[in-house]
Scaffold this active site. Structure first.
Site, mmCIF file in Angstrom:
data_model
loop_
_atom_site.group_PDB
_atom_site.id
_atom_site.type_symbol
_atom_site.label_atom_id
_atom_site.label_comp_id
_atom_site.label_asym_id
_atom_site.label_seq_id
_atom_site.Cartn_x
_atom_site.Cartn_y
_atom_site.Cartn_z
ATOM 1 N N ASP A 178 -21.388 -13.174 -46.624
ATOM 2 C CA ASP A 178 -22.346 -12.106 -46.362
ATOM 3 C C ASP A 178 -23.738 -12.552 -46.794
ATOM 4 O O ASP A 178 -23.890 -13.357 -47.721
ATOM 5 C CB ASP A 178 -21.978 -10.841 -47.151
ATOM 6 C CG ASP A 178 -20.712 -10.167 -46.631
ATOM 7 O OD1 ASP A 178 -20.290 -10.494 -45.512
ATOM 8 O OD2 ASP A 178 -20.164 -9.326 -47.365
ATOM 9 N N LYS A 179 -24.742 -11.991 -46.157
ATOM 10 C CA LYS A 179 -26.135 -12.328 -46.478
ATOM 11 C C LYS A 179 -26.417 -12.138 -47.967
ATOM 12 O O LYS A 179 -27.095 -12.943 -48.601
ATOM 13 C CB LYS A 179 -27.073 -11.446 -45.643
ATOM 14 C CG LYS A 179 -28.545 -11.692 -45.886
ATOM 15 C CD LYS A 179 -29.399 -10.765 -45.029
ATOM 16 C CE LYS A 179 -30.886 -10.964 -45.314
ATOM 17 N NZ LYS A 179 -31.727 -10.048 -44.510
#
Length: 317
Positions: free
Chosen positions: A137-138
């Site tokens: 995930d970012k």
């Protein structure tokens, strides 16, 4: 503008093993997928002078006839991607393991114009092949693998698919985690919100839309209001750790999707931990163990806690 012409592509190591449709989608940048499948079905695409199907696997030395296709003018955004190298944990001729910072997407898309892979390609224009092996995930930091050869990509992705890759995350959660709670076996369902945002929720075990998801949890350190956990995933579902921990009543601090909004704000402005502002999600892929794609020897890839996470642990301790 010159009219498009037939051209022939000789398959090298970078494209070996790819499906024909995926190869064309990559080669004919900007071409709609419907067009790609149409020219395959019509026989305009040839492999070694013969018709081929979309799922044909390309081998080293194959010659692919690519028919004339008028494509949209190339966009200028690519030129605006900044070249960037990331901290290297391991690198050889087959793969790179980087320590991804929080706040950087792994690739462009969904409102993000570029990510790690685009920046890395820009920084290494001489590299013939660079592809993400998996995703983070970012907002998550830590170990991220990039393949430098297609053969390595296929082998490494098989490791993730067949669970021979073992990932451990460090997560700081709200509240004291019950030490006896070591296994979370709760089905998850991925869906899109009304704004088209990807979300995940816990569902009943027998729910049609649910997929079984298993997370293992070990307490590393308990603090008065938080707990530092080692989390290992047995299934690699989207947002699995974030949703599982939140479902247990202990969301990850700094998680803007599944966390405690008010507490996150208080942490960010320094109102929760005296003398420290913490403004990110505390989820870090700290260790990845898997066989090397060529030698088979175990790679133990470790990413130390980022400075801001270590500072929070030290303050709490």
């Amino acid at each position: 503008m010159a009219a498009p012409a037939v051209h022939y592509v000789r398959i090298d190591e970078g494209s070996e093993g790819q499906r024909l449709d995926n190869f064309l989608i990559k080669t004919l940048k900007g071409a709609p997928k419907t067009l790609v499948y149409r020219i395959i079905r019509s026989g305009e695409v040839r492999v070694n002078k013969a018709r081929a199907s979309a799922d044909t696997r390309l081998t080293l030395g194959d010659e692919v006839r690519v028919p004339p296709v008028r494509l949209p003018e190339p966009q200028t955004e690519a030129a605006s991607v900044p070249a960037r190298e990331f901290p290297i944990l391991f690198e050889d001729e087959h793969l790179i393991a980087i320590n991804k910072p929080a706040g950087v997407a792994v690739h462009g898309g969904s409102g993000v114009s570029f990510g790690v892979i685009e920046q890395l390609r820009r920084a290494r224009p001489q590299a013939r092949f660079l592809e993400l092996v998996h995703r983070l995930d970012k907002e998550t930091s830590g170990v991220l693998l990039v393949a430098k050869k297609r053969s390595a990509l296929v082998t490494l992705q098989d490791c993730f698919r067949h669970r021979t890759a073992h990932k451990t995350y460090a997560a700081m959660v709200i509240g004291q985690w019950p030490v006896a709670r070591k296994v979370i076996d709760v089905a998850l369902h991925k869906f899109l919100t009304g704004d088209g945002e990807r979300r995940v929720k816990a569902v009943a075990e027998d729910a049609d839309e649910g997929r079984r998801s298993i997370t293992l949890v070990k307490v590393v350190q308990q603090f008065s209001r938080f707990a530092l956990l080692d989390v290992t995933i047995k299934t690699g579902r989207t947002h699995q750790i974030r949703v599982h921990l939140a479902h247990e009543g202990h969301p990850i601090i700094g998680d803007e999707k599944y966390g405690d909004f008010a507490l996150n704000k208080a942490l960010a402005r320094g109102a929760m931990v005296e003398g420290l502002k913490f403004d990110r999600m505390f989820l870090h892929a700290r260790e990845l163990r898997l066989p090397h794609p060529v030698t088979g020897e175990e790679l133990a890839l470790m990413a130390p806690l980022p400075a801001e996470c270590q500072a929070l642990v030290d303050h709490l301790g």
